[in-house]
Design a protein around this motif. Structure first.
Motif, short mmCIF file in Angstrom:
data_model
loop_
_atom_site.label_atom_id
_atom_site.label_comp_id
_atom_site.label_asym_id
_atom_site.label_seq_id
_atom_site.Cartn_x
_atom_site.Cartn_y
_atom_site.Cartn_z
N GLY A 93 10.08 -19.93 14.16
CA GLY A 93 10.06 -20.93 13.16
C GLY A 93 9.67 -20.20 12.00
O GLY A 93 9.72 -18.87 11.68
N ARG A 94 9.92 -21.05 10.79
CA ARG A 94 9.71 -20.25 9.46
C ARG A 94 8.40 -19.93 9.02
O ARG A 94 8.25 -19.19 8.49
N VAL A 95 7.47 -21.04 9.32
CA VAL A 95 6.28 -20.93 8.48
C VAL A 95 5.33 -19.50 9.05
O VAL A 95 4.99 -19.08 7.80
N ARG A 96 5.17 -19.41 10.01
CA ARG A 96 4.37 -18.48 10.45
C ARG A 96 4.63 -17.07 9.95
O ARG A 96 3.64 -16.24 9.53
N PRO A 97 5.79 -16.65 10.08
CA PRO A 97 6.08 -15.30 9.65
C PRO A 97 6.16 -15.40 7.85
O PRO A 97 5.80 -14.25 7.37
N LEU A 98 6.33 -16.46 7.42
CA LEU A 98 5.99 -16.20 5.90
C LEU A 98 4.86 -16.06 5.59
O LEU A 98 4.33 -15.20 4.62
N VAL A 99 3.50 -16.70 6.00
CA VAL A 99 2.36 -16.67 6.00
C VAL A 99 1.98 -15.16 6.36
O VAL A 99 1.31 -14.65 5.49
N LEU A 100 2.42 -14.65 7.39
CA LEU A 100 1.82 -13.34 7.67
C LEU A 100 2.70 -12.20 6.88
O LEU A 100 1.88 -11.38 6.36
N ALA A 101 3.85 -12.49 6.01
CA ALA A 101 4.37 -11.58 5.08
C ALA A 101 3.46 -11.39 3.91
O ALA A 101 3.15 -10.40 3.36
N LYS A 102 2.71 -12.69 3.45
CA LYS A 102 1.85 -12.63 2.37
C LYS A 102 0.67 -11.70 2.91
O LYS A 102 0.12 -11.18 1.86
N LEU A 103 0.09 -11.81 4.12
CA LEU A 103 -0.88 -11.26 4.44
C LEU A 103 -0.50 -9.82 4.20
O LEU A 103 -1.62 -8.82 3.68
N LEU A 104 0.51 -9.42 4.84
CA LEU A 104 0.85 -8.16 4.62
C LEU A 104 0.98 -7.58 3.17
O LEU A 104 0.27 -6.32 2.81
N ALA A 105 1.40 -8.43 2.22
CA ALA A 105 1.62 -7.83 0.80
C ALA A 105 0.28 -7.76 0.04
O ALA A 105 0.28 -7.02 -0.53
N VAL A 106 -0.97 -8.60 0.53
CA VAL A 106 -2.06 -8.43 -0.06
C VAL A 106 -2.77 -7.08 0.48
O VAL A 106 -3.24 -6.58 -0.32
N VAL A 107 -2.69 -7.05 1.67
CA VAL A 107 -3.35 -5.90 2.37
C VAL A 107 -2.67 -4.44 1.50
O VAL A 107 -3.39 -3.59 1.42
N GLY A 108 -1.40 -4.59 1.70
CA GLY A 108 -0.73 -3.22 0.88
C GLY A 108 -1.07 -3.13 -0.48
O GLY A 108 -1.24 -2.11 -0.74
N ALA A 109 -1.21 -4.20 -1.21
CA ALA A 109 -1.68 -4.06 -2.52
C ALA A 109 -3.05 -3.43 -2.83
O ALA A 109 -3.25 -2.78 -3.56
N VAL A 110 -3.80 -4.16 -1.85
CA VAL A 110 -5.31 -3.96 -1.89
C VAL A 110 -5.33 -1.99 -1.65
O VAL A 110 -6.23 -1.38 -2.28
N LEU A 111 -4.77 -1.68 -0.58
CA LEU A 111 -4.65 -0.09 -0.30
C LEU A 111 -4.17 0.63 -1.49
O LEU A 111 -4.91 1.62 -1.49
N VAL A 112 -3.27 0.12 -2.05
CA VAL A 112 -2.57 0.98 -3.23
C VAL A 112 -3.63 1.04 -4.34
O VAL A 112 -3.86 2.14 -4.82
#
Length: 488
Positions: A93-112
């Motif tokens: 489905g569409r929803v779960r991967p979209l939310v997962l992508a935002k989580l990865l983006a936030v974690v990546g930004a914090v690491l940088v």
């Protein structure tokens, strides 16, 4: 909610209702704009290092090769995660991967933001690239599945959102510069990405609704009726099992079936969408992404002047991006891409041949026109073409593969610009890059397919290439128009 329930017998009824809607309003509008919000974050994340690239290079004492790797890494990672995201969306489905992508983006930004060395920044950018790859393939599919057929060109709105994100980054860079933070300004830009990402993560988690078209194609008609009721504020019910129209040609082998986009009537559509996607990515990420540096070379001023110049250029992107749906509706996505590439080719020729000789007004106008022609034409159309040319079970997967090809173009653009600029100079680099839009324009004029110029919905299209091991499709005896016999 109205008393009389609308009965859904199959995917045709779902598509018919969506196409009958006068616009994209209510909860459907919320879902549509939240999907666009995710694309805003993708652009925000990708451009967060752009304005601060010069200060970051000085702050970390990076060599040209390190700058090239750092700026292009997210795009290289997105090459792998585009098809992975498409596979996830088509399977779960569409929803779960979209939310997962935002989580990865936030974690990546914090690491940088918190990184103390170059290696940890690369890890953060890896996660940002994974988020970008997953999100774009799925978000464009969501936009396509919530858009009535007569409003197909409205998918190009994402391009305007992209430039809004880029301009927001540039404005924030000017704000952070006024705080006198020195060469650490790039950390502040990336920190803003984490804040925006967290906000969109929460909103998407709370308000997104699963795509009824995807649910219906998966023969989950009861769930599709529930989703339709939540989205459109009316009563929907699934027909009794005996009255339901079975889904023919349903995917049963996952990734293997995605290769259908390279067969039959789908092949020229794939070639067209991939050409537009690759070429627009190369020209944008080689030139548009580096506009702050180009602006500095043009005007020879400090950070504020260079950033302000880049902001002026990208304001033309906002104008062209939001004008793109109208251009696509008038010309069609294919012809809009062809003419846009031709105009970009002309601008790169002018920059390459006359850069050092142009008066100041021309040095401002020509890059601005480059962004205007790019955003109003091919900039949006690659993803829109792939989202509108394939049926639901292939849509996200096709977006993933074509998006991976586009990410390859983006990575090449980000990689070759600093290397070519250092070796050949700015003018020669522009001339070399001008070959890309020229070839792309020729391809666009040569392939005669445009989803905005057909009345047949991809999910109802007869004669399309068949999924492997699909007994329903085999029984249906659908004729493959490309070979004149039942599709294998």
């Amino acid at each position: 909610m109205q008393n009389s329930a609308i009965t859904l017998r199959g995917i045709d009824d779902v598509i018919a209702f969506i196409d009958s809607c006068p616009g994209i309003r209510g909860r459907a509008g919320v879902v549509w704009w939240l999907a666009l919000g995710g694309l805003f974050l993708d652009a925000f994340s990708n451009s967060s290092l752009s304005a601060g690239l010069g200060p970051m290079t000085r702050d970390l004492q990076l060599a040209p090769a390190q700058v090239a790797l750092l700026t292009s890494l997210a795009s290289w990672v997105a090459i792998a995660f585009n098809p992975i995201g498409g596979w996830m969306a088509d399977r779960w489905g569409r929803v779960r991967p979209l939310v997962l992508a935002k989580l990865l983006a936030v974690v990546g930004a914090v690491l940088v933001v918190l990184a103390s060395d170059y290696a940890l920044i690369l890890v953060g950018r890896f996660l940002v690239g994974a988020a970008y790859g997953i999100d774009f393939a799925i978000a464009m599919a969501v936009l396509a599945e919530f858009t009535p057929a007569r409003l197909k060109s409205r998918l190009n709105t994402w391009q305007g959102m992209w430039y809004v994100a880029v301009c927001s980054n540039l404005l924030l860079a000017l704000l952070f510069h006024s705080w006198d933070v020195g060469d650490a300004i790039w950390r502040y830009s990336v920190a803003a990405t984490a804040v925006v990402g967290l906000a969109i993560l929460v909103l998407q988690y709370l308000f997104l609704v699963e795509s009824p078209i995807w649910l219906a194609r998966r023969e989950r008609l009861d769930a599709a009726a529930q989703a339709m009721a939540r989205i459109y504020g009316r009563a929907f019910s699934a027909a009794p099992p005996a009255e339901r129209v079975p889904v023919t040609n349903q995917a049963r082998r996952g990734l293997a079936n995605v290769l259908l986009i390279f067969r039959g009537v789908y092949l020229p559509r794939t070639l067209l969408a991939a050409t537009v996607q690759i070429a627009q990515s190369i020209q944008y990420f080689a030139v548009g992404w580096y506009l702050p540096l180009i602006s500095a070379a043009l005007f020879g001023k400090g950070f504020v002047y260079a950033t302000t110049g880049a902001l002026v250029f990208n304001l033309c992107g906002i104008f062209g991006g939001f004008l793109s749906p109208l251009i696509g509706r008038r010309l069609g996505l294919r012809r809009a891409s062809a003419f846009g590439f031709a105009a970009v080719f002309a601008m790169l020729l002018i920059l390459g041949l006359l850069h050092g000789k142009m008066p100041m007004w021309a040095a401002v106008v020509v890059p601005s026109l480059f962004i205007l022609f790019h955003s109003g034409g091919p900039g949006a159309n690659g993803k829109s073409l792939s989202s509108l040319s394939f049926r639901s079970e292939l849509r996200a997967g096709a977006n993933g593969i074509i998006g991976a090809l586009g990410s390859t173009g983006a990575a090449l653009g980000l990689l070759i610009f600093p290397l070519f600029r250092a070796k050949y100079g700015l003018e020669t680099t522009f001339l070399i890059l001008s070959v890309v839009p020229l070839l792309a324009s020729i391809v666009c004029f040569s392939i005669d397919w445009d989803p905005t110029r057909t009345t047949v919905h991809p999910d109802n299209e007869p004669g399309a290439p068949q999924f492997e091991d699909d007994p329903c499709a085999q029984r249906s005896g659908l004729v493959h128009p490309a070979v004149g016999k039942s599709a294998p």
